[in-house]
Design an enzyme around this catalytic site. Structure first.
Site, PDB file in Angstrom:
ATOM      1  N   LYS A 109     -58.959 -18.070  25.113  1.00  0.00           N
ATOM      2  CA  LYS A 109     -57.552 -18.022  24.709  1.00  0.00           C
ATOM      3  C   LYS A 109     -56.765 -18.807  25.745  1.00  0.00           C
ATOM      4  O   LYS A 109     -57.251 -19.032  26.851  1.00  0.00           O
ATOM      5  CB  LYS A 109     -57.045 -16.571  24.714  1.00  0.00           C
ATOM      6  CG  LYS A 109     -57.780 -15.651  23.770  1.00  0.00           C
ATOM      7  CD  LYS A 109     -57.304 -14.210  23.903  1.00  0.00           C
ATOM      8  CE  LYS A 109     -58.192 -13.317  23.029  1.00  0.00           C
ATOM      9  NZ  LYS A 109     -57.874 -11.886  23.208  1.00  0.00           N
ATOM     10  N   THR A 139     -56.211 -25.661  26.608  1.00  0.00           N
ATOM     11  CA  THR A 139     -57.615 -25.260  26.546  1.00  0.00           C
ATOM     12  C   THR A 139     -58.013 -24.981  25.105  1.00  0.00           C
ATOM     13  O   THR A 139     -59.097 -25.337  24.658  1.00  0.00           O
ATOM     14  CB  THR A 139     -57.852 -24.026  27.433  1.00  0.00           C
ATOM     15  OG1 THR A 139     -57.596 -24.410  28.775  1.00  0.00           O
ATOM     16  CG2 THR A 139     -59.270 -23.516  27.306  1.00  0.00           C
ATOM     17  N   GLU A 157     -49.515 -18.145  31.779  1.00  0.00           N
ATOM     18  CA  GLU A 157     -48.144 -17.631  31.815  1.00  0.00           C
ATOM     19  C   GLU A 157     -48.155 -16.110  31.897  1.00  0.00           C
ATOM     20  O   GLU A 157     -47.235 -15.489  32.407  1.00  0.00           O
ATOM     21  CB  GLU A 157     -47.375 -18.068  30.567  1.00  0.00           C
ATOM     22  CG  GLU A 157     -47.281 -19.578  30.455  1.00  0.00           C
ATOM     23  CD  GLU A 157     -46.586 -20.027  29.190  1.00  0.00           C
ATOM     24  OE1 GLU A 157     -45.359 -20.070  29.185  1.00  0.00           O
ATOM     25  OE2 GLU A 157     -47.290 -20.319  28.195  1.00  0.00           O
ATOM     26  N   ARG A 162     -51.442 -24.088  25.776  1.00  0.00           N
ATOM     27  CA  ARG A 162     -52.188 -24.472  24.586  1.00  0.00           C
ATOM     28  C   ARG A 162     -53.417 -25.330  24.845  1.00  0.00           C
ATOM     29  O   ARG A 162     -54.303 -25.417  24.008  1.00  0.00           O
ATOM     30  CB  ARG A 162     -51.287 -25.259  23.648  1.00  0.00           C
ATOM     31  CG  ARG A 162     -51.018 -26.693  24.103  1.00  0.00           C
ATOM     32  CD  ARG A 162     -50.145 -27.451  23.125  1.00  0.00           C
ATOM     33  NE  ARG A 162     -48.868 -26.783  22.997  1.00  0.00           N
ATOM     34  CZ  ARG A 162     -48.230 -26.641  21.831  1.00  0.00           C
ATOM     35  NH1 ARG A 162     -48.725 -27.144  20.717  1.00  0.00           N
ATOM     36  NH2 ARG A 162     -47.069 -26.041  21.786  1.00  0.00           N
ATOM     37  N   GLY A 169     -51.649 -29.204  37.336  1.00  0.00           N
ATOM     38  CA  GLY A 169     -52.101 -28.200  38.286  1.00  0.00           C
ATOM     39  C   GLY A 169     -52.916 -27.121  37.621  1.00  0.00           C
ATOM     40  O   GLY A 169     -53.703 -26.427  38.262  1.00  0.00           O
ATOM     41  N   GLN A 170     -52.750 -26.981  36.312  1.00  0.00           N
ATOM     42  CA  GLN A 170     -53.477 -25.916  35.610  1.00  0.00           C
ATOM     43  C   GLN A 170     -54.971 -26.214  35.536  1.00  0.00           C
ATOM     44  O   GLN A 170     -55.764 -25.326  35.283  1.00  0.00           O
ATOM     45  CB  GLN A 170     -52.865 -25.686  34.215  1.00  0.00           C
ATOM     46  CG  GLN A 170     -53.328 -26.632  33.107  1.00  0.00           C
ATOM     47  CD  GLN A 170     -52.635 -27.977  33.130  1.00  0.00           C
ATOM     48  OE1 GLN A 170     -52.363 -28.522  34.179  1.00  0.00           O
ATOM     49  NE2 GLN A 170     -52.367 -28.527  31.955  1.00  0.00           N
ATOM     50  N   GLY A 171     -55.337 -27.482  35.734  1.00  0.00           N
ATOM     51  CA  GLY A 171     -56.753 -27.802  35.801  1.00  0.00           C
ATOM     52  C   GLY A 171     -57.364 -28.219  34.480  1.00  0.00           C
ATOM     53  O   GLY A 171     -58.563 -28.058  34.263  1.00  0.00           O
TER      54      GLY A 171
END
Ligand code: FAD
Ligand code: FES
Ligand code: FES
Lengths: 750, 286, 161
Positions: free
Chosen positions: A704, A514, A708, A512, A470-472
């Site tokens: 970065k 990306t 979260e 982490r 879901g974070q893509g």
């Protein structure tokens, strides 16, 4: 203005499948001849299993296997990411409510459910511990058998580990501090409640095994299965379809070893789809009691932080002890503090095994320490924003002495949030404002490999072992490839979730991907760019040094060519492709208290304006501001989605979420009816999110990790606003209407 | 889910015959928003499930008849909440129906099912009590009209006799002008079962009717005919003892995890005062 | 029909296609859509009507298919997420979900879309509170709520692509 490249916000890769219903999650995959698995559990937390009679269950038509510990290799294998303490199925004793004692595999769900009800378990309920106080009482029973903890000096207690971090001398600092503020705070037990319940399948696969799991770390699962079954890694194939939400709750191996044994024993594919209730019994966040003593000088500068955090973990460690150490380590916050002492303990209990959960142990201590900052500011009559700015670490400052120095201009983030909330402007009566800062260490070690193939027509396949839950990640990875290799986004395929095809990735956690996988992909693309340079030099009779491949084009001294114009002639008549491999490592640092320094920090400032109904205790968030330092937003829309989603998730544990246990250790609000999470009607009246971008991160293009941060400090910001509105400080979460009402009723001075 | 036999009678007579034949082994199924959950969790294990939705007489309908509004057993919350006559004459009932669950739930949940389920927290119970509603039951002995106040016993238990089912709810159209409102307390703003429900109606003759639920085994109706509560100019001090008398029967369970008895009792008073103010206001505004 | 049955032949129209099958009476519409008709776009989560992941449209109204027995859908018109695209093209609402970033993990999205379609059919120009209330029966743990609301608004305004 849409763009496929970095900095743009194209439609999510994989989005079409998600809006048409064709996206296949584990439970949507239909294997031929699959058997359905149902777990058998007991109606209490801790019990000695006297006998298990499976005869009635075995008579149910369609039942193919009723598995108990007796069917497994002896001693029953144990596993876990940190300690090998969790048995494949309960052995001799159950340790928490919901721990499976048997499992049925049958031709249909109906048959499996009926048979599961017919498994007769004779058991004796045993005394158990469900709270920190009970667990620490020397008279209480031990959760883990000391024989499992050979050589561990704490084996005779329920403390799994005690961690000590810090610097300077707190006692000396305390003797010269102008003000010492000491308070105790509690953080509730909450659960991930991913809308996709965990799903597991296993099937014999030639001379090996195939596992399907909605898991965030397929490679870690592969390793555990290979160890337990004694198979080489190459014979364990893990399929990890994109999870329907993970949030940390799907990081580590849970019931995959059980279904693996069931598949091998029946010779058939088997599948186990948990109910939502079973997920409550499978994963949760560590609850915590945190005592903080903060010393200030009269001008508001911090003199020391003294933090004692007891985290209640479950019956098996899972990754919870790492949550405790890594989460408590930056407890002193993003501030310059001359003396810090942090003592944190992971305390075992007969409850749902706690695991990673977005924020990874930080929200618990952040709640306490940031709330104490407010107390100090009030006592010193210093503005609560001002006191934070006064102590905030400047970029490059080693605010945690042996760790990565402050990696951002954090003041920008804080000032932006203050501006968006209207800090210092007049408030309507009954309202208050709160502001808090959150920081979290990024990954301390990491290893990601990526393979990128530039095909003959210029289209691209990226192989990355990250889980897109879901974070893509898929979208950002495709954007990197698009930027570097010039292909449009819809000419790029990102392959994930199959250990037989995709190279190794350590894990999808700690925000982490990306940075680490992103860099691996970038390097793989750069390797292709180097090959293109060689090609172009050959084709045009130039020196490689005079050629630049950048932004999807090949620049010769006198002109620029699209990559395809080099690739096609370069590959020649047979066609073919260019393959690039990329590797990104973050090595362990043996002397470091966490085993490695932070790859980056997630930094966030949350500010809220709240209105409190003093008669009912209702808290209404009038405005919620969340600002994160992301280095560089590779996809600004996705950054906003992550930040706003995390902020709302944070409102869950702040305002409404908590497990309620009964005296036998059963979760009373098991399931969606009485465990409340935010709905679309529970949003702040206004939500504003913003990001700070200075391209100062270690990831591709200065990015970065993020996603979260916006959850870290929601609770202290909201509680501070409630305090500002009403004058009462509440130190226990969640701030339910009833709790706020009680606090208001009990306040000594109105 | 356990298996069971399923019947879909087409007439009331058939349904009554089935109910009589199977007694407690039979369960009626309307929208299923309570029953299906209980079938799945095993707290209801009927041998026979009788679906009432094909019964001609129970088809969804809201009609006016002899000074009463009649809401058939097949009528779902969505339709109760949006019906003009309900909104005009029984605005508190419309408000209550509109907060039951989510859109998805209200599209299935029937008003009659809410009443027959007899949960102390049923949102529509207080407005029905305040409105003087009657439950119409059909059974082997014919038709029976039961005042709703005489219908609730405790959670899941009503005064319905063996073989009886509810065909409709009747609401007498108010003879006097009144102002009414429904209020509730929940743990979040999104759908939730209430920890206190309360309905208050004030009429032009000065009668105040107050009903509340979720604070005891069954919802409770109280009436103040003194005119003190309804008095727009009345002081809080004058009203307080009357409220106290009205709330004296509230006895929330200490076992509930939704809210403590203490909080529920306090909120009963807060909602009571707020609802009274709103009702008086609405009456004044007409 | 009032004889008592444990499996029942039913006929229903799903996404415009007539389907006839035998169903166990204790199986829900959700079970039958997913297991018998292999329409797995409709999702299963809470099974108690709280989350809305199983939302489908039944005779023009949205329901939680986990609380509807399959036999109750006999002769009904059912629309699932698979039926929202028109002629192989995603609907403006589906496109708006993508454009506005309303989709993270996607697991709640089929239910959100079916509910949002129904909302717009009933109220072509909803206000933000109406959207919040209309979609409150669809939990999203990724909490894309802000983006879902924007997507519905954009569709209503016709500004979605
Ligand atoms: C997610 C969710 C949220 C909810 N929120 C609320 C809420 O906010 N407020 C609230 O009040 N309720 C709430 N409910 C419960 C509410 O949906 C039910 O009480 C509903 O009104 C029951 O109607 P039904 O048609 O679904 O009944 P069913 O479930 O079909 O039946 C309910 C009971 O009534 C009996 N019954 C049905 N019809 C008849 C009849 N004609 N004669 C005799 N007995 C009959 C049944 O046998 C059963 O025992 C919620 C439910 C869910 C699942
Ligand atoms: S699965 Fe049906 S509402 Fe949650
Ligand atoms: S997008 Fe993940 S639950 Fe909604």
């Amino acid at each position: 203005m849409r763009t496929d490249r970095i900095g743009g916000s194209p439609n999510r890769v994989g989005g079409i499948g998600r809006v048409t219903g064709s996206q296949q999650y584990v439970a949507d995959i239909r294997l031929q001849d699959v058997l359905e698995v149902k777990l058998v559990t007991l109606d209490c937390a801790r019990a000695r299993i006297i006998s298990i009679d499976t005869s009635a269950a075995e008579l149910v038509p369609g039942v193919r296997l009723v598995m108990t510990a007796a069917h497994l290799p002896q001693p029953v294998p144990r596993f876990g990411p940190q300690f090998s303490d969790r048995p494949i199925i309960a052995v001799g004793e159950t340790k928490y409510h919901g721990e499976p004692v048997a499992a049925v595999a049958a031709e249909t769900r109906d048959a499996a459910e009926e048979a599961a009800r017919l498994v007769r378990v004779e058991y004796e309920e045993l005394p158990a511990v469900f709270t920190i106080a009970a667990a620490l009482d020397p008279a209480s029973p031990l959760v883990q058998d000391p024989s499992l903890r050979a050589g561990d000096p704490l084996a005779g207690t329920n403390v799994l580990r005690e961690h000590r971090f810090g610097w300077g001398d707190v006692e000396v600092a305390a003797s010269s501090a102008d003000l010492v503020v000491e308070n105790a705070y509690t953080f509730p037990m909450v659960t991930h409640f991913a809308i996709e319940p965990h799903a597991f399948m296993a099937a014999p696969d030639g001379d090996g095994i195939a596992i399907w799991s909605s898991i965030q770390h397929p490679n870690w699962l592969q390793k555990i299965i290979s160890q337990i079954l004694g198979l080489p890694l190459a014979k364990v194939r893990v399929f990890a379809p994109d999870p329907g939400g993970g949030f940390g709750g799907k990081q580590h191996t849970k019931l995959e070893p059980l279904v693996a044994f069931m598949a091998l024993r029946t010779g058939r594919p088997v599948r186990l789809i948990l109910t939502l209730e079973e997920t409550f019994q499978a994963v949760r966040r560590t609850s915590a009691e945190v005592r903080v003593r903060t010393g200030f000088m009269s001008d508001g500068t911090l003199a020391f932080q003294d933090v004692q955090a007891n985290y209640l973990i479950g019956a098996y460690a899972d990754i919870a002890d790492r949550v405790v150490s890594k989460g408590s380590y930056p407890a002193a916050g993003p501030y310059r503090v001359p003396a810090v002492r942090i003592v944190s303990r992971s305390v075992l209990s007969h409850t749902t095994p706690a695991t990673a959960f977005r924020g990874f142990g930080n929200p618990q201590v952040n709640w306490a320490v940031e709330s104490n900052m407010d107390e100090g500011a009030r006592a010193l009559a210093i503005d609560r924003l001002e006191i934070r700015l006064r102590n905030l670490a400047r970029k490059g400052e080693a605010f945690i002495p042996v760790d990565t120095p402050a990696d951002g201009d954090w003041e920008q983030t804080v000032r932006r949030a203050a501006e968006l909330i209207g800090w210092g402007t007049p408030l309507q009566p009954g309202r208050g404002r709160g502001l808090a800062l959150g920081i979290k260490s990024g990954p301390t070690t990491g290893l990601s490999y990526a393979t990128v193939r530039l095909l003959a027509d210029g289209s691209v396949i990226v192989y990355a072992g990250t889980s897109d839950m879901g974070q893509g990640a898929r979208t950002v990875f495709a954007q990197i490839a698009a930027t570097e290799l010039g292909a449009p986004l819809d000419w790029i395929t990102v392959v994930m979730g199959d250990t037989a095809v995709v190279p190794y990735d350590q894990q999808t956690s700690a925000s982490r991907s990306t940075v680490l996988m992103g860099n691996a992909i970038l390097r793989a693309c750069q390797s292709i760019q180097a090959q293109l340079r060689t090609m172009a030099a050959r084709l045009h009779g130039l020196d490689e040094a005079d050629i630049v491949v950048e932004g999807g084009a090949v620049r010769l001294p006198d002109r620029e060519l699209p990559i395809i114009d080099v690739l096609k002639p370069g590959l020649g008549r047979l066609g073919g492709e260019l393959v690039g491999n990329g590797e990104m490592r973050k090595e362990a640092e043996p002397g470091h208290p966490l085993g490695g320094s932070a790859a980056f920090y997630e930094f966030n400032c949350t500010a809220v304006e709240a209105e409190v109904d003093e008669e009912t205790g209702d808290v209404t968030l009038v405005r919620h501001v969340t600002v994160s330092d992301v280095g560089k937003a590779l996809n600004p829309l996705q950054v906003t989605m992550q930040d706003e989603g995390a902020a709302i998730m944070g409102l869950g544990h702040t305002l409404m979420e908590h497990y309620i246990y009964d005296e036998r250790g059963r979760i009373r609000n098991l399931g969606a009816i009485d465990y409340r999470i935010p709905t679309s009607m529970d949003l702040p009246l206004e939500m504003l999110s913003a990001m700070v971008e200075n391209a100062d991160g270690p990831g591709p293009y200065g990015s970065k990790g993020m996603s979260e941060g916006a959850l870290l400090c929601v609770a202290p910001a909201v509680a501070a606003a409630v305090r500002d509105a009403t004058g009462v400080a509440i130190r226990d979460l969640p701030l339910t209407p009833e709790r706020v009402w009680r606090a208001l009723r009990d306040r000594s001075t109105p | 889910m356990h298996t069971f036999a399923y019947a879909r009678p087409a007439t009331l007579a058939e349904a009554v015959a089935l109910l009589e034949a199977h007694g407690p082994a039979a369960r009626l199924l309307a929208g299923g928003t309570d029953l299906v959950i209980r079938l799945r969790d095993g707290t209801a294990r009927p041998a026979v499930v009788i679906d009432v939705k094909q019964i001609a007489e129970l088809r969804p309908a809201i009609r006016e008849e002899n000074g009463r509004l009649v809401i058939s057993a097949g009528t779902v919350m969505t339709d109760v909440a949006s019906d003009d006559r309900v909104r005009r004459s029984f605005p508190a009932l419309a408000e209550a129906a509109a907060v039951v669950g989510s859109v998805q739930i209200r599209n299935r949940a029937t008003l009659v099912g809410n009443v027959c389920n007899a949960s102390p927290a049923a949102d529509t119970a207080p407005p029905l009590l305040v409105s003087g509603a009657t439950v119409v039951a059909e059974g082997p002995g014919g038709t029976r009209r039961i005042p709703v106040d005489g219908f609730f016993v405790r959670s899941g238990v009503t005064t319905l006799a063996r073989g009886e089912l509810v065909t409709a709810i009747e609401l007498p159209l108010p003879a006097r002008k009144l102002g009414a409102v429904h209020m509730r307390r929940t743990r979040r703003r999104g759908h939730d079962l209430a920890s206190v429900t309360l309905c208050c109606a004030v009429d032009e003759a000065g009668v105040t009717r107050l009903a509340y639920g979720s604070v005891g085994p069954r919802p409770i109706l109280m009436i103040d005919e003194s005119g003190v509560l309804a008095d727009p100019a009345g002081s809080d001090e004058a009203k307080a003892p009357i409220f106290e008398r009205m709330f004296a029967d509230a006895s929330p369970s200490p076992r509930s995890m939704r809210a403590s008895p203490e909080y529920r009792l306090a909120m009963l008073r807060v909602l009571g005062a707020r609802a009274l103010r709103t009702a008086i206001d609405r009456l004044a505004r007409g | 029909m009032s004889e008592m049955l444990q499996t029942v032949p039913i006929e229903l129209t799903v996404n415009g296609r007539r389907r006839a099958l035998n169903v166990a009476v204790h199986h829900t519409l959700l079970d039958v859509l997913r297991d018998d008709l292999e329409l797995t776009g409709t999702k299963e989560c809470c099974l108690v009507g709280e989350c809305g992941a199983c939302t489908v449209s039944l005779d023009g109204r949205i329901v939680d298919s986990c609380l509807v027995l399959a036999v109750e859908a006999d002769r009904a018109q059912v629309t699932t997420v698979e039926g929202l695209a028109v002629d192989g093209h995603v609907s403006p609402l589906q496109q708006a979900f993508l454009d506005k970033g309303a989709v993270q993990c996607g697991f709640c999205i089929p239910g959100q879309l079916v509910a949002a379609h129904a909302l717009l059919a009933e109220r072509p120009h909803p206000t933000v509170p109406e959207i919040q209330e209309g979609l409150a029966g669809n939990l999203c743990r990724c909490a894309c709520y802000q983006q879902i609301i924007s997507a519905v608004l954009a569709t209503a305004e016709g500004t979605a692509r």
